[in-house]
Every structure is written in structure tokens, then in C-alpha cells.
Design a protein around this motif. Structure first.
Motif, PDB file in Angstrom:
ATOM      1  N   GLY A 125       0.916  -1.312  -0.242  1.00  0.00           N
ATOM      2  CA  GLY A 125      -0.110   0.080  -0.194  1.00  0.00           C
ATOM      3  C   GLY A 125       0.536   1.078   0.132  1.00  0.00           C
ATOM      4  O   GLY A 125       0.247   2.405   0.554  1.00  0.00           O
ATOM      5  N   LEU A 126       1.792   0.960  -0.638  1.00  0.00           N
ATOM      6  CA  LEU A 126       2.820   2.040  -0.451  1.00  0.00           C
ATOM      7  C   LEU A 126       3.039   3.154  -1.782  1.00  0.00           C
ATOM      8  O   LEU A 126       3.670   4.754  -1.581  1.00  0.00           O
ATOM      9  N   VAL A 127       3.224   1.621  -2.775  1.00  0.00           N
ATOM     10  CA  VAL A 127       2.979   3.040  -3.842  1.00  0.00           C
ATOM     11  C   VAL A 127       1.723   2.540  -5.224  1.00  0.00           C
ATOM     12  O   VAL A 127       0.850   1.274  -4.505  1.00  0.00           O
ATOM     13  N   ALA A 128       1.459   3.343  -5.823  1.00  0.00           N
ATOM     14  CA  ALA A 128       0.325   2.442  -6.470  1.00  0.00           C
ATOM     15  C   ALA A 128       0.697   3.037  -8.080  1.00  0.00           C
ATOM     16  O   ALA A 128       1.480   3.605  -8.023  1.00  0.00           O
ATOM     17  N   ARG A 129      -0.283   1.716  -8.517  1.00  0.00           N
ATOM     18  CA  ARG A 129       0.044   1.976 -10.383  1.00  0.00           C
ATOM     19  C   ARG A 129      -0.651   3.149 -10.788  1.00  0.00           C
ATOM     20  O   ARG A 129      -1.805   3.142 -10.514  1.00  0.00           O
ATOM     21  N   ARG A 130      -0.479   4.351 -11.806  1.00  0.00           N
ATOM     22  CA  ARG A 130      -1.969   4.981 -12.771  1.00  0.00           C
ATOM     23  C   ARG A 130      -1.453   4.885 -14.056  1.00  0.00           C
ATOM     24  O   ARG A 130       0.080   5.057 -14.171  1.00  0.00           O
ATOM     25  N   GLY A 131      -2.478   4.392 -14.893  1.00  0.00           N
ATOM     26  CA  GLY A 131      -2.763   4.847 -16.340  1.00  0.00           C
ATOM     27  C   GLY A 131      -1.892   6.562 -16.514  1.00  0.00           C
ATOM     28  O   GLY A 131      -2.549   7.712 -15.976  1.00  0.00           O
ATOM     29  N   CYS A 132      -1.277   6.448 -17.935  1.00  0.00           N
ATOM     30  CA  CYS A 132      -0.734   8.434 -18.491  1.00  0.00           C
ATOM     31  C   CYS A 132      -2.333   8.954 -19.251  1.00  0.00           C
ATOM     32  O   CYS A 132      -2.599   7.628 -20.381  1.00  0.00           O
ATOM     33  N   PRO A 133      -2.809   8.837 -19.338  1.00  0.00           N
ATOM     34  CA  PRO A 133      -4.433  10.103 -19.726  1.00  0.00           C
ATOM     35  C   PRO A 133      -3.530  10.610 -20.949  1.00  0.00           C
ATOM     36  O   PRO A 133      -4.280  10.329 -22.227  1.00  0.00           O
ATOM     37  N   THR A 134      -2.273  10.417 -21.246  1.00  0.00           N
ATOM     38  CA  THR A 134      -1.754  10.696 -22.803  1.00  0.00           C
ATOM     39  C   THR A 134      -0.613   9.744 -23.687  1.00  0.00           C
ATOM     40  O   THR A 134      -0.525  10.329 -24.864  1.00  0.00           O
ATOM     41  N   ASP A 135      -0.923   8.610 -22.859  1.00  0.00           N
ATOM     42  CA  ASP A 135       0.473   7.675 -23.747  1.00  0.00           C
ATOM     43  C   ASP A 135      -0.758   6.382 -23.079  1.00  0.00           C
ATOM     44  O   ASP A 135      -0.224   5.951 -21.682  1.00  0.00           O
ATOM     45  N   ASP A 136      -1.510   5.784 -23.911  1.00  0.00           N
ATOM     46  CA  ASP A 136      -1.783   4.754 -23.127  1.00  0.00           C
ATOM     47  C   ASP A 136      -0.506   3.358 -22.826  1.00  0.00           C
ATOM     48  O   ASP A 136      -0.851   2.758 -22.047  1.00  0.00           O
ATOM     49  N   ARG A 137       0.357   3.779 -23.175  1.00  0.00           N
ATOM     50  CA  ARG A 137       2.124   2.537 -22.539  1.00  0.00           C
ATOM     51  C   ARG A 137       2.040   3.134 -21.520  1.00  0.00           C
ATOM     52  O   ARG A 137       2.928   2.552 -21.291  1.00  0.00           O
ATOM     53  N   SER A 138       2.563   4.010 -21.145  1.00  0.00           N
ATOM     54  CA  SER A 138       3.127   4.672 -20.560  1.00  0.00           C
ATOM     55  C   SER A 138       2.467   4.316 -18.994  1.00  0.00           C
ATOM     56  O   SER A 138       0.997   4.694 -19.076  1.00  0.00           O
ATOM     57  N   VAL A 139       3.398   4.088 -17.488  1.00  0.00           N
ATOM     58  CA  VAL A 139       2.372   3.583 -17.108  1.00  0.00           C
ATOM     59  C   VAL A 139       3.305   4.745 -15.958  1.00  0.00           C
ATOM     60  O   VAL A 139       4.401   4.994 -15.731  1.00  0.00           O
ATOM     61  N   PHE A 140       2.669   5.584 -14.665  1.00  0.00           N
ATOM     62  CA  PHE A 140       3.398   5.965 -13.692  1.00  0.00           C
ATOM     63  C   PHE A 140       3.177   5.592 -11.990  1.00  0.00           C
ATOM     64  O   PHE A 140       2.099   4.128 -11.679  1.00  0.00           O
ATOM     65  N   ALA A 141       4.165   5.655 -11.078  1.00  0.00           N
ATOM     66  CA  ALA A 141       4.281   4.554  -9.897  1.00  0.00           C
ATOM     67  C   ALA A 141       4.168   6.040  -9.105  1.00  0.00           C
ATOM     68  O   ALA A 141       4.578   7.508  -9.825  1.00  0.00           O
ATOM     69  N   VAL A 142       3.352   6.266  -8.145  1.00  0.00           N
ATOM     70  CA  VAL A 142       2.786   7.066  -7.273  1.00  0.00           C
ATOM     71  C   VAL A 142       2.310   6.636  -6.141  1.00  0.00           C
ATOM     72  O   VAL A 142       2.035   5.927  -5.480  1.00  0.00           O
ATOM     73  N   LEU A 143       3.357   8.129  -5.057  1.00  0.00           N
ATOM     74  CA  LEU A 143       3.496   7.315  -3.809  1.00  0.00           C
ATOM     75  C   LEU A 143       2.099   7.087  -3.216  1.00  0.00           C
ATOM     76  O   LEU A 143       1.539   8.966  -3.318  1.00  0.00           O
ATOM     77  N   THR A 144       2.536   6.652  -2.852  1.00  0.00           N
ATOM     78  CA  THR A 144       0.574   6.988  -1.492  1.00  0.00           C
ATOM     79  C   THR A 144       0.738   7.477  -0.402  1.00  0.00           C
ATOM     80  O   THR A 144       1.797   8.059   0.050  1.00  0.00           O
ATOM     81  N   ASP A 145      -0.017   8.093  -0.014  1.00  0.00           N
ATOM     82  CA  ASP A 145       0.006   8.815   1.901  1.00  0.00           C
ATOM     83  C   ASP A 145       1.216   7.975   2.964  1.00  0.00           C
ATOM     84  O   ASP A 145       1.839   8.191   3.535  1.00  0.00           O
ATOM     85  N   ALA A 146      -0.051   6.438   2.361  1.00  0.00           N
ATOM     86  CA  ALA A 146       1.327   5.269   3.259  1.00  0.00           C
ATOM     87  C   ALA A 146       2.963   5.120   3.175  1.00  0.00           C
ATOM     88  O   ALA A 146       3.746   4.849   4.207  1.00  0.00           O
ATOM     89  N   GLY A 147       2.806   5.377   1.881  1.00  0.00           N
ATOM     90  CA  GLY A 147       4.483   5.040   1.658  1.00  0.00           C
ATOM     91  C   GLY A 147       4.965   6.809   1.702  1.00  0.00           C
ATOM     92  O   GLY A 147       6.294   6.523   2.304  1.00  0.00           O
ATOM     93  N   ARG A 148       4.711   7.613   1.792  1.00  0.00           N
ATOM     94  CA  ARG A 148       4.917   9.221   2.299  1.00  0.00           C
ATOM     95  C   ARG A 148       5.158   8.607   3.940  1.00  0.00           C
ATOM     96  O   ARG A 148       6.537   8.987   4.453  1.00  0.00           O
TER      97      ARG A 148
END
Length: 154
Positions: free
Chosen positions: A85-108
Motif C-alpha cells: 500500500g506504499l505505491v500505486a500505479r496509474r495510467g498515463c492519460p496521454t499515452d496508453d503505453r505509459s504507467v506512472f508509479a505514485v507515492l501513497t500517503d502510507a508510502g510517504r
């Protein structure tokens, strides 16, 4: 076939010292993070890189490049952080092939709790062992080596 340029005694000494110091420092830092924070060193570095961005996220490709790791190795580590629960993945709105790693509040929060022990371990294992001149020399020398491998075409 050309004769190899064998290492002389001074060069061997430097190489063996580099190998030993790198392994021992890595072992100490890894153990401290596992014991105190339940994280591996690569996982901690992922959290640090994400926390250093304005929105706590990075494209997975950019994160792999910043950490000098493979995309598959990063995918595995981010998957482990996701399970925690420390990181989430999010798709890129402008590029279907790209994925972002996102720091969660628990990760911070986990990073904030882990950072003091980590910096103490780094100081104990390396920084405080060296004089300021030695530390500057080490940073300069290893920076030269790193830049050689990060240059285009290498």
C-alpha cells in the motif's frame, strides 16, 4: 590476441577495496532498512525518488532510468510496494503505453519513519568514517566512473 593489461599491486588493492567496501556498506544499509522499516534498499530508493517529485509520481521508465535498474526489476519492486500500500500505479492519460508509479500517503509516512534510521546507517557506514577531503575525493572519483557509463554510446 593481445596480452591483457594485468592490474598491478596498487590497482588490485584499489579494486579489492572497492569491492569489499561496496558489499559491506550495501549489506549494512540493506539490513538496517529491513530491520527498521521492512523495506529493501531498492524499495526505499523508489520511495525517495517519488517523494522528490512535486506530485509524488514518476513514469515507470523514467524511474527505472533514475535508479539505474531494468524495467522488469522496477516492475517487481513497485509490485511489492503496491502490495504494502506504499505505491500505486496509474495510467498515463496521454499515452496508453505509459504507467506512472505514485507515492501513497502510507508510502510517504513509511518513508518519513525510515529516513532517520537510513541516514544514520549511511553516516555510520560511510560518511562519518571519511574525512571531508576523502569524501570529496570519493564522490569525484566515483562520479567520473558513473558518468563514463551514463554517456551516450556506452
Amino acid at each position: 590476441m593481445r596480452e591483457p593489461r594485468w592490474l598491478n599491486d596498487e590497482e588490485k588493492h584499489a579494486w579489492y577495496a572497492f569491492l569489499a567496501a561496496g558489499a559491506l556498506v550495501n549489506r549494512q544499509v540493506e539490513q538496517q532498512l529491513k530491520t527498521d522499516a521492512g523495506l529493501s534498499h531498492p524499495q526505499y530508493e523508489i520511495l525517495v525518488r517519488l517523494a522528490d517529485t512535486p506530485d509524488g509520481s514518476l513514469r515507470m521508465t523514467d524511474l527505472a532510468n533514475a535508479l539505474l535498474t531494468t524495467k522488469s526489476g522496477l516492475t517487481y519492486q513497485v509490485g511489492q510496494l503496491e502490495k504494502l500500500g506504499l505505491v500505486a500505479r496509474r495510467g498515463c492519460p496521454t499515452d496508453d503505453r505509459s504507467v506512472f508509479a505514485v507515492l501513497t500517503d502510507a508510502g510517504r509516512e513509511r518513508l518519513g519513519n525510515a529516513a532517520p534510521g537510513h541516514v544514520a546507517a549511511v553516516r555510520d557506514a560511510l560518511v562519518d568514517v571519511l574525512t571531508p577531503a576523502q569524501l570529496a575525493c570519493l564522490a569525484d572519483a566515483l562520479g567520473t566512473v558513473a558518468r563514463r557509463f551514463q554517456s551516450p554510446g556506452t
